[in-house]
Design a protein around this motif. Structure first.
Motif, PDB file in Angstrom:
ATOM      1  N   HIS A  36      -8.272   5.375  34.913  1.00 13.34           N
ATOM      2  CA  HIS A  36      -7.092   4.728  35.486  1.00 13.34           C
ATOM      3  C   HIS A  36      -6.582   5.551  36.668  1.00 13.34           C
ATOM      4  O   HIS A  36      -5.655   6.342  36.530  1.00 13.34           O
ATOM      5  CB  HIS A  36      -6.004   4.599  34.426  1.00 13.34           C
ATOM      6  N   ALA A  40      -5.570   4.097  39.499  1.00 10.58           N
ATOM      7  CA  ALA A  40      -4.632   3.302  40.306  1.00 10.58           C
ATOM      8  C   ALA A  40      -3.225   3.880  40.214  1.00 10.58           C
ATOM      9  O   ALA A  40      -2.824   4.403  39.170  1.00 10.58           O
ATOM     10  CB  ALA A  40      -4.616   1.852  39.827  1.00 10.58           C
ATOM     11  N   LYS A  50       1.727  13.083  29.283  1.00  6.28           N
ATOM     12  CA  LYS A  50       1.186  11.725  29.481  1.00  6.28           C
ATOM     13  C   LYS A  50      -0.116  11.528  28.726  1.00  6.28           C
ATOM     14  O   LYS A  50      -0.398  10.446  28.200  1.00  6.28           O
ATOM     15  CB  LYS A  50       0.925  11.480  30.969  1.00  6.28           C
TER      16      LYS A  50
HETATM   17  O1  C5P Z   1       3.533   7.385  34.225  1.00  8.75           O
HETATM   18  P1  C5P Z   1       2.643   7.467  35.408  1.00  8.75           P
HETATM   19  O2  C5P Z   1       2.772   6.277  36.312  1.00  8.75           O
HETATM   20  O3  C5P Z   1       2.718   8.740  36.166  1.00  8.75           O
HETATM   21  O4  C5P Z   1       1.201   7.426  34.739  1.00  8.75           O
HETATM   22  C1  C5P Z   1       0.038   7.744  35.389  1.00  8.75           C
HETATM   23  C2  C5P Z   1      -1.141   7.109  34.721  1.00  8.75           C
HETATM   24  O5  C5P Z   1      -0.791   5.894  34.080  1.00  8.75           O
HETATM   25  C3  C5P Z   1      -2.206   6.743  35.728  1.00  8.75           C
HETATM   26  O6  C5P Z   1      -3.451   6.886  35.110  1.00  8.75           O
HETATM   27  C4  C5P Z   1      -1.879   5.319  36.064  1.00  8.75           C
HETATM   28  O7  C5P Z   1      -2.996   4.597  36.517  1.00  8.75           O
HETATM   29  C5  C5P Z   1      -1.380   4.800  34.732  1.00  8.75           C
HETATM   30  N1  C5P Z   1      -0.354   3.759  34.825  1.00  8.75           N
HETATM   31  C6  C5P Z   1      -0.639   2.475  34.435  1.00  8.75           C
HETATM   32  N2  C5P Z   1       0.315   1.494  34.474  1.00  8.75           N
HETATM   33  C7  C5P Z   1       1.548   1.781  34.900  1.00  8.75           C
HETATM   34  C8  C5P Z   1       1.865   3.072  35.308  1.00  8.75           C
HETATM   35  C9  C5P Z   1       0.882   4.050  35.259  1.00  8.75           C
HETATM   36  O8  C5P Z   1      -1.771   2.207  34.057  1.00  8.75           O
HETATM   37  N3  C5P Z   1       2.453   0.828  34.948  1.00  8.75           N
END
Ligand code: C5P
Length: 433
Positions: free
Chosen positions: A300, A302, A367
């Protein structure tokens, strides 16, 4: 020949213009490997100079073998200029009696680009009537063929039969041909040689030894998401997609089948990767959920926009009607990574990213646990040479067993390779480095 070939036939031809320079650095799987680049006599031979150059820039030792007909299209000196090594042309050169055996034996990969209809016919029947044919028959390493010819020649039943024979041969891989503009006056059609960058990647894939990612299915998310405010405006972030796209390319080079779910990004999608283009976080969630149950690894990368305007306007908000101030109500987007970690099949690996301005590693560790990741790559925000938009990154990899590996500053391609090293280690059930 193995995958990478026929599937490529359907691919739209793809410009490689906005690859980052980092993508041409020396590194695995090319670094320190020996490639014989066979060039046959077709107009696409002019593009082989770029293939020779890019393979060399990636760190391979490239010996170019030109057929007699190829020398009518391109000069040996051009190849020497980009590889630093004189091309080989004559099977019967005095003093080079066993040249073909040595070249074939020492090669880690033979790539024939362009491979003409005539050469494919000779290769399919094991002919060794010139230097390139003898090198190929003396070689036990993988071979990559990039066919290039007129569309009528490509459609001819004998050509199809020869290709079918080569496609079925173990260790033989095909890339292309593409459908597109052919030689002058011939219009467009199937038969155009694959893009040089696609051929360089196909060679990389052939060079990479089979590992835990060979044949695995890898899903990578990349880029930002855009959350509409009104008909023309959106909320997003500075993510370029460079890290995610580098991960998708690296996974493909390591033999995986790759699904790249990407938000808007100016970076060219890697060759041979299934690309699902999305705009919003909700679209990204749908695309990820559709694929997630079948993947062995999800990365992930993105930068999903955490909040979206709760009621985007259908029309364009006008300056006159807004007055001096606009208030926008935002709602939280779903956490795609956290949601998908729970839906993966047993044994599948989930990799997250953390981008933070403060307490990077501690927050990343939080996280990792909260979102159910196996690994997380922590990268700093606000540094000019790391995080969003840069071609380089400074990554610390953390795993769920508490191991931490702080990597030095390196290109995003190199960082992607290291992250996948850690993924492979977990897939193998390894103990960590
Ligand atoms: O909480 P944060 O946005 O920093 O988290 C980072 C991780 O969570 C990344 O791997 C990001 O792709 C994923 N993420 C997600 N969906 C979201 C927010 C973050 O998949 N809405």
């Amino acid at each position: 020949m193995s995958p990478g070939g026929p599937a490529q036939e359907a691919r739209e031809p793809c410009a490689a213009g906005n690859r980052t320079e980092g993508a041409l650095e020396p590194g695995p799987p090319w670094l320190g490997r020996r490639v014989v680049l066979g060039v046959c006599g077709g107009i696409a031979a002019y593009k082989s100079i770029q293939i020779a150059r890019d393979l060399t820039l990636h760190g391979a030792t490239v010996d170019v073998v030109l057929t007699k007909a190829a020398r009518r299209f391109v000069a040996p000196l051009a190849f020497e200029g980009v590889t630093g090594r004189g091309p080989l042309i004559d099977l019967f050169a005095v003093g080079g009696a066993a040249l073909h055996v040595g070249l074939g034996r020492d090669a880690d990969c033979v790539c024939v680009a362009p491979a003409t209809a005539d050469f494919l016919a000779r290769a399919a029947s094991g002919r060794a009537s010139d230097l390139l044919g003898t090198v190929l028959t003396a070689c036990e390493a993988p071979a990559v063929f990039a066919p290039a010819m007129n569309d009528r020649m490509f459609a001819h039943p004998r050509t199809r039969a020869n290709l079918a024979l080569l496609d079925a041969a173990p260790g033989y891989h095909r890339v292309g041909p593409d459908t597109g503009r052919l030689a002058a006056g011939e219009g467009s059609g199937p038969g155009r040689m694959a893009d040089p960058s696609a051929i360089v990647d196909a060679v990389g894939r052939a060079l990479h030894p089979r590992g835990a990612l060979s044949g695995a299915t890898v899903l990578v998310t990349s880029g930002p998401t855009r959350e509409p405010l009104d008909a023309v405006r959106f909320v997003a972030n500075r993510s370029s997609g460079k890290m995610g796209h580098a991960l998708a390319r690296a996974a493909r080079l390591r033999g995986a089948g790759v699904v790249l779910v990407t938000g808007p990004s100016g970076v060219t999608a890697p060759f041979g990767v299934e690309v699902v283009r999305v705009e919003t976080a909700l679209e990204m969630r749908d695309a990820v959920m559709e694929a997630i149950g079948d993947v062995d690894v999800a990365v992930h990368a993105a930068a999903v926009t955490d909040f979206r305007p709760s009621a985007p306007r259908r029309d364009k908000l006008k300056r006159e009607s807004a007055g001096g101030e606009v208030a926008v109500r935002m709602v939280a987007n779903p956490d795609i990574a956290a949601e998908s970690a729970a839906r993966m099949k047993p044994g599948a690996i989930s990799v997250g990213f953390a981008l933070e301005t403060t307490d990077l590693v501690e927050r990343a560790a939080g996280k990792l646990a909260a979102k159910g990741f196996d690994l997380i790559a922590a990268n700093p925000a606000g540094e000019p040479d790391a995080g969003f938009e840069a071609d380089t990154n400074r990554v610390t990899i953390l795993d769920r067993d508490g191991r931490r590996s702080a990597l030095p500053l390196m290109t995003k391609s190199a960082a992607a390779w290291k992250i996948l090293d850690a993924v492979e280690e977990r897939l193998r059930g390894g103990e960590g480095s």
